[in-house]
Structure formats: structure tokens, C-alpha cells
Enzyme design. Structure first.
Site, PDB file in Angstrom:
ATOM      1  N   TYR A 262       4.142   5.091  11.446  1.00  0.00           N
ATOM      2  CA  TYR A 262       4.370   3.781  12.113  1.00  0.00           C
ATOM      3  C   TYR A 262       5.322   3.155  10.967  1.00  0.00           C
ATOM      4  CZ  TYR A 262       0.176   3.145   8.171  1.00  0.00           C
ATOM      5  OH  TYR A 262      -0.566   3.181   7.716  1.00  0.00           O
TER       6      TYR A 262
ATOM      7  N   HIS B 266      -3.340   4.343   4.660  1.00  0.00           N
ATOM      8  CA  HIS B 266      -5.001   3.928   4.680  1.00  0.00           C
ATOM      9  C   HIS B 266      -5.690   3.754   4.088  1.00  0.00           C
ATOM     10  CE1 HIS B 266      -7.577   0.315   6.238  1.00  0.00           C
ATOM     11  NE2 HIS B 266      -8.344   1.790   6.720  1.00  0.00           N
TER      12      HIS B 266
ATOM     13  N   ARG C 290       0.702  -1.375  -0.191  1.00  0.00           N
ATOM     14  CA  ARG C 290      -0.645  -0.179  -0.192  1.00  0.00           C
ATOM     15  C   ARG C 290       0.038   0.944  -0.330  1.00  0.00           C
ATOM     16  NH1 ARG C 290      -2.620   0.719   5.105  1.00  0.00           N
ATOM     17  NH2 ARG C 290      -0.767   2.469   5.595  1.00  0.00           N
TER      18      ARG C 290
HETATM   19  C1  LIG Z   1     -14.995  -5.512  11.169  1.00  0.00           C
HETATM   20  C2  LIG Z   1     -13.965  -5.298  11.382  1.00  0.00           C
HETATM   21  N1  LIG Z   1     -12.780  -4.772  11.956  1.00  0.00           N
HETATM   22  C3  LIG Z   1     -12.737  -3.439  12.554  1.00  0.00           C
HETATM   23  C4  LIG Z   1     -12.343  -2.178  10.964  1.00  0.00           C
HETATM   24  C5  LIG Z   1     -11.286  -0.788  11.171  1.00  0.00           C
HETATM   25  N2  LIG Z   1     -11.013  -0.913  10.223  1.00  0.00           N
HETATM   26  C6  LIG Z   1     -10.841  -0.546   8.494  1.00  0.00           C
HETATM   27  S1  LIG Z   1      -9.753  -0.898   7.372  1.00  0.00           S
HETATM   28  C7  LIG Z   1      -8.490  -2.354   8.652  1.00  0.00           C
HETATM   29  C8  LIG Z   1      -7.438  -2.601   8.445  1.00  0.00           C
HETATM   30  C9  LIG Z   1      -7.729  -3.911   7.317  1.00  0.00           C
HETATM   31  O1  LIG Z   1      -7.030  -4.591   7.065  1.00  0.00           O
HETATM   32  P1  LIG Z   1      -6.539  -5.387   5.331  1.00  0.00           P
HETATM   33  O2  LIG Z   1      -7.046  -6.567   5.905  1.00  0.00           O
HETATM   34  O3  LIG Z   1      -4.956  -5.753   5.131  1.00  0.00           O
HETATM   35  O4  LIG Z   1      -7.360  -4.542   4.065  1.00  0.00           O
HETATM   36  P2  LIG Z   1      -6.483  -3.188   3.759  1.00  0.00           P
HETATM   37  O5  LIG Z   1      -6.486  -1.977   4.083  1.00  0.00           O
HETATM   38  O6  LIG Z   1      -5.273  -3.587   4.213  1.00  0.00           O
HETATM   39  O7  LIG Z   1      -6.874  -2.950   2.194  1.00  0.00           O
HETATM   40  C10 LIG Z   1      -9.187  -1.843   9.829  1.00  0.00           C
HETATM   41  C11 LIG Z   1      -8.986  -2.457  11.121  1.00  0.00           C
HETATM   42  C12 LIG Z   1     -13.290  -2.682  10.355  1.00  0.00           C
HETATM   43  N3  LIG Z   1     -13.226  -2.133   8.871  1.00  0.00           N
HETATM   44  N4  LIG Z   1     -14.251  -4.179  10.469  1.00  0.00           N
END
Ligand SMILES: Cc1ncc(C[n+]2csc(CCOP(=O)(O)OP(=O)(O)O)c2C)c(N)n1
Ligand SMILES: Cc1ncc(C[n+]2csc(CCOP(=O)(O)OP(=O)(O)O)c2C)c(N)n1
Ligand SMILES: [Mg+2]
Ligand SMILES: [Mg+2]
Lengths: 326, 389, 389, 326
Positions: free
Chosen positions: C295, C286, C282
């Protein structure tokens, strides 16, 4: 044409009818196939409709509801069986964040005709997590519809109506009443609408509102009260979301007194909602505050204590008496 | 002695190697650790072995006979209306005794609702779980004093508790060295599908927690055969989460003991989690409310009957002249005594006081519960002398 | 043309093999499928290859350039207050275009909130998701008409929907043969820890569902590096659930295309699920509310900059004389046009009517919602002419 | 000794104090370490207390609460951060079936001092699942305690009291108010008990009950009403389970009118419980039915609609007016 069926059997018969009427109807859950469910409600259905339509799932409730949502998107009408009330919670996220919201999010393009069947309530001497009454959690969740059956006739028709509904329906079954028999008019042309309450016993002095397993307690109370010369009007709510309050308002305007009965704990329970609505609508008719007879605000206790925990005839009559002390 | 205090009957560590009439040939299935064949022959395994004194062999046999007998009593008590329900361990005695006896005093157990055998190995009065099944309590016991957590009925939930507890052990610096602490989490083949169980694998791996996941694959989740949960052997699940998985003959008390001891020692020494699939069979019904004839045929049950964990151990003890007929009889007699005393004590378990409904909802109390308790007492007082209840 | 209709720009099947100046040497990391090195050199892989026409190579490049440019516009629009938030795909263009272009018309996509590139390959107007990020709707679009489900924000939830939908394909008998249907479920490295995602592996395996789990491992879940989710490579997870897992260079559009096409074809032919870990990064925050400098250090970002998916493709096109400078410029110009038109259309997106709050809560209506809608209108009418809002 | 702190900062300061006072206190959740949480509430704590006590968890909420339970059994006092309100549902089973019941099941031998922090409510223009108000689900669950903070002073003290409590506490933080500043007396000897409501503005005509994010709306309404010569008594409920009703009853006995305000949908919401309790206790004092000003019974709408969805000053004043129409 009328048949005598137990409540469990009536649900099974209704499921069978729905499976016959619509090839898109599926039944899924733990042990619903060969075993016919731990309460035998789906007994014989896999044999007659095949493993493609009636299928055992892995032991994962979030997966049951989550895959049912995918099946509904695909055009199926899944009926999920949650084995016992206390085991619906692992599926809570899929139910409240996905199932309940998807139609709204999709601006009406994706209906979700999913039924989640939940045997609920106590009274069978079971171990923990088998006697819960989680209606309030789902009734408080916009996007879900919630109904509760209490007799064979309703069981047979309401399960079919729930399956026919294009909205997700949480369908509560009073597990301790599965064995009770009742007449079912299987050829009735005009079953009452799914989301309607019903006055089951007219009366003048006090209105008693209940649903599911508590209907028997409400009716028994009315019979006992009659012997003491007191006339109770008994209303079967049948639908918990949305509520059908009109018959309740009409009744309370006459009786001026209302007792609401449910197994679930009282704190922020459905009886509180009914009390709030009735007080607002019937403010000048009320001779007494709305009284609640419910489970206590403790975890469901050990089986040997459930008789004392659950609302019974005596507690209902006690509340009825108290409505005359104001 | 009513309980199986493990000092008096458990295998001692560093036991002198004993004669082995039949420990040469390797086991049949290379994918499944076995040290004692269904025929009662000792076999060898490249990675696992046990060397026990005759006392220790006999102790394992005695444990299995007693917990089976107690279990039979549980079923009988339910049939006679003394229990609301009973979950039988029949067929899984080796898996439970073998793993339970491999634990050390400081190790913590997180059971399901079927680990009566493991409970016995912890030296706990076997009556403890009967309160739950009789319905006089919710199983409540001091899970920390006994190093044995409460039974968990929500499938898989305890796997996360076990992992969290193990994370705490690490934070306390109680890993590394032979006196390190470790945790064993029990669950079934069906539980392997639950999100919680898989999440516990993630947490255990990421935090390198000293926890052993002990899966008793008894081939069924109520009526569902294990193919409804997975299309590959369950022990393979662990690898993809970053820790070792092994399948052991769960009807072989020696192999189960050896495999569990190794895994627990790895955990206590700081080498992280591992997964054990104990390949066994639920000989009885899922619980006393279940009717297995609806979903499995007697032929299958008979096949497993031939692999009975107690039978094979008895054969081994006899053939290797570790125990004679008298001793074997004495064990049956002892087991009977345990069962009878258990029965009497269960039948006389008192019902709780009604007001107990309101006890222990909170540790620090609550206005709401207190007021309901008061109403409750007032209400019940109003029935004094009446025929109410 | 505002959208990337895949007929006009997608790779044709059965394309004639083309000259390969540099397709001999194998890739560096044996555990990761690669067909185009960070330096833009074509390399070979024993199990995977693509043979494309120059048109097809150029089309993939064009897709990546356009979706990156559109993504930049999304970030700009948020900065200017036109969007509430934006989730950037920068760095993941190859993973999304490569996998998206490997899909057939009949295949269904279950995205997260970041698959703007995949959406483009489905021939959908790129403005579609902007309603969600602008806050004028909840992303609602006809997910069935577009064969592209709504964005899912609850991490992992869509993996079960995808699996259920795939189970439905099987029930419809739409697997087997080249015209079979398949499903692709996108999620991230962080999502791999969710119970729902692991349960979807169980269901997909047990029912042999035609679903491909496409995990974009972009190394982070917000601030958490992937070591917080797993201590072994994510693609290894699949094996223990009973289906194949493969890691592909997610910054290599050719390898991603090849691997995804193979997996989708396996699914559509009835060979069941598989798991793809697209190893990528990425590049941006985020979301626009995140500050990655808290971080991770710039050195790490620079290392990945050197592996940029678009750069390496451009080098390949130039070195292999598949595209000249003029054409490359024309693509940038086209991308710009798309971005500007998108910007204008986003800015002019109207706000919904207040009463829309009450629309579509239910398909069949509800007494409760209807009465609240009525009160709401009455209430707002009472402000007519006043300065309220 | 008094400091000016934002609500978010006050919670952080309270967490820091708790970490200093008791080595058994742990903070766990997604992005709570290096990042300091998406709202920066735990900013700097990992640096100062180490990765053993403040740690990032895998992205799995059931795992967060489930392992916290295990840590509590081990003797720790874990504070779990749920990143946003809508993401607590995957942990629902661990919260309602395990966390809430374990002390009861263990007959009091296993206290579970676990705090679950949940930023709740809307108003920040977020996308779906980030603006939910799930208090009612938890308040309806016996075994849990539920509190809601609304200002820096309460934030600082209540988080410490929640951590010190041997009961599981669901701790709601009004995310849209995180930035609001307030005075905090960090040396106060006698902070009010955790489970106590507080009259924050005395008044004679109408009682307004609220908590969390709605306190600002309630106070603003009272100020506006005062200009129209109407005196509102504003009560901050602070605790949602158990409720502290005494101050509410006392107030309504004087004013005879009550308006309850919350963001969550009204159907089977907490305002319904308050209405039921007040009607029962203050039946003869009520000049008007208890009126509710809440979010509507729809899923939380798109951000551009939230102003219309959420209770505001106008809607509260409208309800206040309506209490005089009975
Ligand atoms: C059940 C849940 N817990 C927490 C969140 C908050 N949240 C949004 S994106 C994210 C990280 C997701 O990481 P990843 O699965 O690696 O996907 P990326 O954003 O890196 O594409 C979090 C913790 C959420 N959307 N849903
Ligand atoms: C979450 C949840 N869902 C369903 C049940 C009902 N149930 C009780 S035992 C059981 C089967 C468990 O199978 P397995 O994990 O193999 O353990 P076993 O009973 O075979 O020892 C089920 C479905 C439950 N207790 N918890
Ligand atoms: Mg099993
Ligand atoms: Mg990621």
C-alpha cells in the site's frame, strides 16, 4: 431498626450510606445531579455530597464508563447510572473489553470497583429502547458480576455490597417497581452475601425461579396456585453472574419441576443456562423438562402490546400446569 | 387541508425582492446570523439574506403558529392519558420551520424525536408520530416515501445513518446541480457529545458527503445545561473536522431559512457537509415526564420568552404591513381546526392486535418467531370466553 | 543498567543555557513546531525552546539509539518465532523519547501498543511488554506502580481511561503548582476517528482535566493513509472542543520535548487539557504480520528516511561538538548490550501454568470459575502418564 | 463445476460473485481496499470493482455499521468487514438498537440488507481481543440473523445467501481455518437454505453439534471415536439465529445423547439454548443430560494458554464418555 422505603428510595438510601462510609465513592451519569436522575433515585445526593462526588456527565455513555474506569484506576469507586436500559449499548465496548478484562489482564494488580446501575425491564408504557432486559449480554461476559434487585431490603443492602465489591458489578434495577414499598432493616448485621440466591416461599410441587421485576409475578403465581391446591417454591435468584445454583438444585431435587421466568427474550437467555445446569445436575429428579416463561424473541413491542409480551401470572400458571403433562 | 404540503405554502425560489422598511442595520452578535431581531426588526447580514414575497413570509408565520398549536395539543393529549409521553417543540418553531422550509422535495430528513415542525414542512400528516407517543406502534412509517426518516430515540444514532445515506447519494451521482439531493441530520446540543455524532463528522468529511448537521442547541439536555457538553460554542466543532460551522439565531425563522438553504445547496452541489448550530431554547419541559423547575429558574425562561420566534415574526408582519389583524386571527383559527381534527383522530387511533407483536421482526421470516406466534395464538385461544384480559 | 531510569539520564530542569551555534533561523513550516531540522540544524520558534546541557542532549540521543536497537531486537525475536507479533516504533523514536522525557515522575502514561520508547523513559525494564507479544501474559503489570498503564489494543479506549484518571487528579486536588500531576494519553492518527477519542475530548474539556492527548500521526492506520481519517490536519481538531492543539515535528526530539513539557506543565498547573499532533512516520510495517509494500511505495519511505530522528540528532551532536565519534560508538555498543541481554531474557521467559487461565478473573473470586478450575485440574490429572499434550 | 478453494478464498470468491450479480452490493471496512483486508479476503476486489464499491473506512466501527445502515436505507446492500472479533463491540449499539430493530419499527417498510462479517474464534496465537467468539450476544438479539461457516463450500454459498437476504446477517468466519482448502461446487443450483443445519456424519451412539471452527474438532472426534467402536453423529449447525433444531431433535431421538461444542464461554452461551430446547423436545429420549464442551468462563487467555482453553478432541471425547455415565 426498620424503615418502610420504596425500592427507588431504598437504592438512594443505600447510595447515601455508601457515600457516607467511603469518601472514594462517586456517583456519575446523565442528570444524576440537580435533577436527581429521571427516577429521582439520586435525589438530594448532590446537594449533600457536592458536585465533586455526584456529577452530571456529558451525554455519552461510553464516556461515562470509560472515565469511570480511569477514576477506578485512580482509586475511586465510581457508581455509573445508565439512564435507561437501552442506552447502555454505546458503553458496551468499554464494559466488555475494558471493564470486564482489565483485572485479568493486569494479573490482579488493578481491581476495578465500578458499579453500573441500569434500570431495566418494561411495563411502564414507555417508548422504544426504554424497556429492555439486557442481563444475558453481561452475564455471558466473564469478568463482570451481575445482580438484580427486586425489593427494598435487597435494594438497600445489595447496592452497598456492589459498591464495596472490588469487582465490576452490573446492577439491574426493576424500573417498573421503583415505587413499590417494603420494609428495610437498615441495622441488619448480616445481610445475605451479594452473590446468593434465596428461597422466598417454600413449596413442594413446582419450583419457580425469577429475579427483579418478575419476583412479584412469581409470588402472585404461587399465591394463585395455592388456591388451586398447588404448592410452588419461589426462588429469587438475585445474582445472575455468577449464578448461585445450590438452592435451585436442592429445590428441584424435591419438586422435580422447574419454571424459569424472565422478561428478556428466551433465545440464548439466562433461563436457558438455568435449564442446562439443572438438567445436568438434577437429571434423575426431573419429572418434566425445565420450562421457560419469557419475553418473546422479537424487539420490545409498542407500549400498548407490552402486557401481551411480558410474562404474567397466567403464563406462569400455564407453564406450571404444563410441567404436569410430561 | 390537514397537512403542510410545501408546494402550496412553502417559499418559492427566485421570489421577487420586496420592500424592506428595516433591513439596513446589521445584527448585534457577529458570531450569530440574524435577519430578524427579537423586536421584529429586519436586519442585514453580510453573508446571508432572504428575499421573500409576502405570501412566503405569511406562510412561515402560519407554519409556526400551526405547529405550536399542534404541539400544545400533543401535551394536552398526554395530560389526558391519550399519549404515553410527548416531546414538545415549543420555542423551537423557527429553527424547525426555517430549516424545514429550506429543504427541497428530494432532500432526506433524519430527525430526532422532537422534529414535529420539520415533519409538517415535509407535507406529512402531523398525526404520523403520534402512534409512537401513544404507544400503538414504534413510529413506523415509510421513511423513504416521505423523505423523512423515523424518529430516533437513541441519541445521535441517526447522524451516522444520515451520513451513510448521503454517501449513497454521492455513489448514485445525485450531487452537482440544482436538482442534486442532500440530507439534513437533526440532533441536539446534548447529542454533540456522543461518539456517533463525532464519528459522523469524520465520515461526512472524509467522503465529502452531502449532509447538513443541524444542531438545535436548545440550551438543555434534559436537566443539563449546554456547559456540561462543551465549553466553547458548538458551531466551532465543525472546523476541526474539516467543514464549515455557523451559528444562527434559531428563534429567527428567516435567518434559519437562509442559513439552511445555503448549506443544503452547498451539499447538493457537491461542496460537502456543513454544520449549523441553531441557537434556541426549549420553552417547555424536556418531555411531559420532566419537571424543569428542578433545574432552571423562571427568570431564564422569561428572558427567552422575550425572544419568542412567533412573536417577533408577527410584529414584523404587522409593522411591515404584510399581514393584518384579520389574517392573523384566521391563522389562529385554522391552527385550532388542525388541532381539533388531530385530537379526534388521535383519540380514535386503534390499539394494535396482540399478535402484531410477531409481525415484521424479519423481512424473510424466522422459524423461531413463527413458532412463538403459533404458541401465542394457541395460548390466547385457550382463554376464549374466560375473563382473561 | 538495564533500564533508562530518568533521574540518571533525563534532562534536568533549569539547565544552564548553552552556546547555540545555529539556533537563530526560524523553522520552515509555520504550522509545525521544529527546533532541529532534518539536516540537524538548530532553529528557533517564537513559542517554544529548550536549553539543555550537553549531557541532556546526549541522553536524548542515547535513549533514541537504545530504543531503536531494542525495537530491532523485537522484530528479530518475532521472526525467529520467539514472539507472536511485534509492533515496531521505528521512525517514531523522537516522538516517544521527546514526549516521555518531558514527563515528571508523578505523571501517568496511558499508552497504545507501540509506546516502547515512552516505557523506557519511565525507567521501566524494557522486557515488560514482551510478555504480551510473546503470548505468555496479557501484558499485565502493575500499571499504578510504574505510572505507566497497560498497553491498550482496542483503538482509542485508553483515551477515556486517561481522562477519567485525570478527573481523579483534580478531585484529589493534585493540580496547581509544579508538583501537580498530569496525564498523557497516547494514540495514533487512525484512533482520532474513534468515538471514544472524541468523547474523551468532550470530557477532558468539560471537566478541565489535566490530560495531554499525544497523537503520533505516523501517516498510516495499517494500510490507510491519514486522509482516510481526516481532510484537515489533526491538531486542528482540539480547538473545536475548547482546548489548544499544536503540531510538532515528531522526528525532532527537541521540539517534541519542548512542546510536551509545556502542555504537561499547563495541565499540572490546572490550565486544562491540550492536544499534540506529533507529525512522524512509521518506517516499518504496522506490525510483523503486515506487508507495507502492498500500500505504499519505497519513494515515500525514502523521503522520510531523510528526516530520520536519530540521524539529525547525531549530526547536531557532531556539528556542535557535543559528542565525538568514540562516544557515539560507545552508545551503539551499549545499545547492543541491552539488546542481547533483552534477547536472552525474552527467550527464557517461561510459559504460564495451564491453570493460570483461571487466575484473576475476579478480585473476589467466583463460584463458577472455581468449579471450572476444579474440573480442569481433575480432567488434566486424568491424563497423568498418558501422551496427552 | 468444482474448484478447490481455501475458506478465505471461497468467501472472497462469493463476494466477487455477489458484486458481479448486483451493482448495489458494497464492501466497506478497515483496510479492505488496497490491502485486501488483514486476512486478504477482499484481495483484488477494489482493483476490479473500484473505490466506490469497495472502500476503506475511517477507524471507527460504530461509523462502519451506522453508515452502512444509511446506505441500506438508500438502497444499497453493504457488506461490512469487522477486522477482528473483539472490535465489533464499538458497533454494538448500532447493531442491536438500530440494525436489528429498524425493520420492526418501520412495520416492514424498510428492509436492512446489511451483512456484518466477523472473523471469530482463537487458535492463531494472537494478542488479546483477537480471539473472541461473540455469537451469543447477537443470537440473543431479535431482529438479527446469525450464521457461521466452517468450510469452503458453505463459505462460498452462504456469503452470497447472506448478501441476498433482506434481513441483517451477522456472518461469522472461523479465522483460524481461513487457510484450509476444500472443494467448492460453484455451479450448484440448489445450495441448502442459509438457515438450515446439516448432518455431516451419520452415527448412532452420540450426537455432536458444533459450527464454525469447531467442526474440524467434531469430525476428528468422530473419527477417533470410531476407532474405539463408538459412532458419533456430527451436525453442523450453520445457523445460530434462528436455530434449525429439527435435525438435532431427530438425531437425539435416535442417539439419546448430545454433546455441544463451542469456543465461547459456556455461561449463557449458545450450547445452553440447545440444551434447553433439546431437553424440552426430547425429554423421554435422553439417556444423559446434554453436555457442553466450551471455552471456560474467563476472558480469553494469553496465547500460550489457548490450547488449554479451547475445546479439543480430547475434551470432546471425554464428554462423549461422560454421556454414558448417567
Ligand atoms: C477498535 C479497533 N478496531 C480495529 C483494530 C485493528 N487495528 C489495530 S491497529 C490499527 C490501526 C491503528 O492506527 P493508528 O491509530 O494510526 O495507530 P498506529 O498503529 O499507526 O500507531 C487497527 C485498525 C483495533 N485494534 N481496535
Ligand atoms: C444514547 C442515549 N442516552 C440517553 C438517552 C436519554 N435521553 C433522552 S433525551 C436526552 C437529552 C437529549 O438532549 P439533546 O441532545 O440536547 O436534545 P433535546 O432533547 O434537548 O432536543 C437524554 C439524555 C437517550 N435517549 N439515548
Ligand atoms: Mg437540547
Ligand atoms: Mg498511525
Amino acid at each position: 431498626m426498620s424503615q418502610t422505603l420504596r425500592i427507588g428510595g431504598a437504592i438512594g438510601a443505600g447510595l447515601r450510606k455508601a457515600l457516607e462510609d467511603d469518601p472514594k465513592v462517586l456517583l456519575m451519569g446523565e442528570d444524576v445531579g440537580k435533577l436527581g436522575g429521571v427516577f429521582r433515585v439520586t435525589d438530594g445526593l448532590q446537594k449533600d455530597f457536592g458536585e465533586d462526588r455526584i456529577f452530571d456527565t456529558p451525554l455519552a455513555e461510553s464516556g461515562i464508563v470509560g472515565t469511570a474506569i480511569g477514576l477506578a484506576i485512580r482509586g475511586y469507586r465510581p457508581v455509573c447510572e445508565i439512564q435507561f436500559n437501552g442506552f447502555v449499548y454505546p458503553a458496551f465496548d468499554q464494559i466488555v473489553s475494558q471493564l470486564a478484562k482489565m483485572h485479568y489482564r493486569s494479573q490482579g494488580t488493578v481491581p476495578l470497583p465500578v458499579v453500573v446501575r441500569i434500570p431495566c425491564g418494561g411495563g411502564i408504557g414507555a417508548v422504544e429502547h426504554h424497556s429492555e432486559s439486557p442481563e444475558a449480554y453481561f452475564a455471558h461476559t466473564p469478568g463482570l458480576k451481575v445482580v438484580s434487585v427486586s425489593n427494598s431490603q435487597d435494594a438497600y443492602w445489595m447496592i452497598q455490597q456492589a459498591i464495596a465489591s472490588d469487582d465490576p458489578v452490573i446492577f439491574f434495577e426493576p424500573l417498573r417497581r421503583y415505587q413499590e414499598k417494603g420494609e428495610v432493616d437498615v441495622s441488619m448485621a448480616d445481610a445475605p452475601p451479594l452473590h446468593s440466591a434465596r428461597v422466598e416461599r417454600p413449596g413442594d410441587d413446582v419450583t419457580v425461579v425469577a429475579w427483579g421485576s418478575m419476583m412479584k409475578v412469581a409470588h402472585d403465581s404461587a399465591t394463585a396456585a395455592a388456591e388451586d391446591g398447588r404448592s410452588l417454591e419461589v426462588i429469587n435468584l438475585r445474582t445472575l453472574s455468577p449464578l448461585d445454583m445450590a438452592p435451585v438444585f436442592a429445590s428441584v431435587r424435591r419438586t422435580g419441576r422447574l419454571v424459569v421466568v424472565h422478561e428478556a427474550p428466551s433465545h440464548v437467555g439466562i433461563a436457558a443456562e438455568i435449564s442446562a445446569r439443572v438438567t445436568q445436575e438434577c437429571f434423575y429428579s426431573l419429572e418434566s423438562p425445565v420450562l421457560r416463561v419469557t419475553g418473546y424473541d422479537t424487539p420490545y413491542p409498542a407500549a400498548r402490546l407490552e402486557e401481551d409480551y411480558l410474562p404474567d401470572l397466567d403464563r406462569v400458571l400455564d407453564a406450571v400446569d404444563r410441567t404436569f403433562t410430561y | 387541508m390537514v397537512n403542510g404540503d410545501q408546494n402550496s405554502t412553502g417559499p418559492k425560489k427566485k421570489a421577487p425582492a420586496k420592500r424592506r422598511k428595516s433591513a439596513s442595520t446589521p445584527a448585534a452578535d457577529p458570531d450569530m446570523v440574524q435577519l430578524l431581531t427579537p423586536e421584529g426588526r429586519r436586519v442585514s447580514h453580510p453573508d446571508y439574506d432572504v428575499s421573500m414575497t409576502d405570501d412566503e413570509y405569511r406562510a412561515l408565520y402560519r407554519d409556526m403558529v400551526i405547529v405550536r398549536r399542534l404541539d400544545t395539543e400533543g401535551t394536552a393529549l398526554q395530560r389526558q392519558g391519550q399519549l404515553g409521553i410527548w416531546a414538545s417543540l415549543q420555542g423551537q418553531e423557527a429553527a424547525q420551520i426555517g430549516s424545514g422550509r429550506a429543504l427541497q422535495q428530494q432532500d432526506m430528513v433524519f430527525p430526532t424525536y422532537r422534529e414535529h415542525g420539520v415533519l409538517w414542512t415535509k407535507g406529512i400528516d402531523p398525526i404520523m408520530p403520534f402512534g409512537l407517543f401513544r404507544g400503538v406502534d414504534l413510529g413506523g412509517w415509510d421513511s423513504r416515501a416521505f423523505k423523512f426518516q423515523m424518529y430516533t430515540i437513541v441519541i445521535g444514532a441517526q447522524s451516522l445513518h444520515a451520513t451513510g445515506y448521503a454517501m449513497g447519494i454521492t455513489k448514485d451521482g445525485k450531487v452537482g446541480g440544482d436538482d442534486g439531493e442532500a440530507v439534513i441530520a437533526y440532533f441536539g446540543d446534548g447529542a454533540s457529545s456522543q461518539g456517533d455524532v463525532n464519528e459522523s463528522f469524520v465520515y461526512a468529511s472524509v467522503y465529502n458527503a452531502p449532509v447538513v448537521f443541524f444542531c438545535q442547541n436548545n440550551q438543555y439536555a434534559i436537566s443539563e445545561p449546554v456547559i456540561r457538553q462543551a465549553r466553547v460554542p458548538l458551531f466551532k466543532r465543525a472546523d476541526g473536522f474539516g467543514f464549515p460551522g455557523v451559528r444562527v439565531d434559531g428563534n429567527d425563522v428567516l435567518a434559519t431559512y437562509a442559513v439552511t438553504k445555503t448549506a443544503m445547496d452547498n451539499a447538493r452541489h457537491g461542496n460537502g457537509p456543513s454544520f449549523i448550530e441553531a441557537f434556541t431554547y426549549r420553552m417547555g419541559a424536556h418531555t411531559t415526564t420532566d419537571d424543569p423547575t428542578r433545574y432552571r429558574d423562571s427568570g431564564e425562561v422569561e428572558q427567552w420568552q422575550a425572544k419568542d420566534p412567533i412573536e417577533r415574526m408577527r410584529t414584523f408582519l404587522r409593522d411591515d404591513e404584510i399581514a393584518d389583524a384579520d389574517w392573523l386571527e384566521s391563522v389562529d383559527a385554522e391552527a385550532n381546526d388542525h388541532a381539533l381534527s388531530l385530537r379526534e383522530r388521535v383519540i380514535s387511533m386503534p390499539d394494535p392486535q396482540p399478535a402484531a407483536i410477531f409481525d415484521n421482526v424479519y423481512h424473510e421470516g424466522s422459524q423461531l418467531v413463527d413458532s412463538e406466534r403459533a404458541e401465542f395464538s394457541k395460548y390466547h385461544a385457550s382463554f376464549e370466553g374466560s375473563d382473561h384480559r
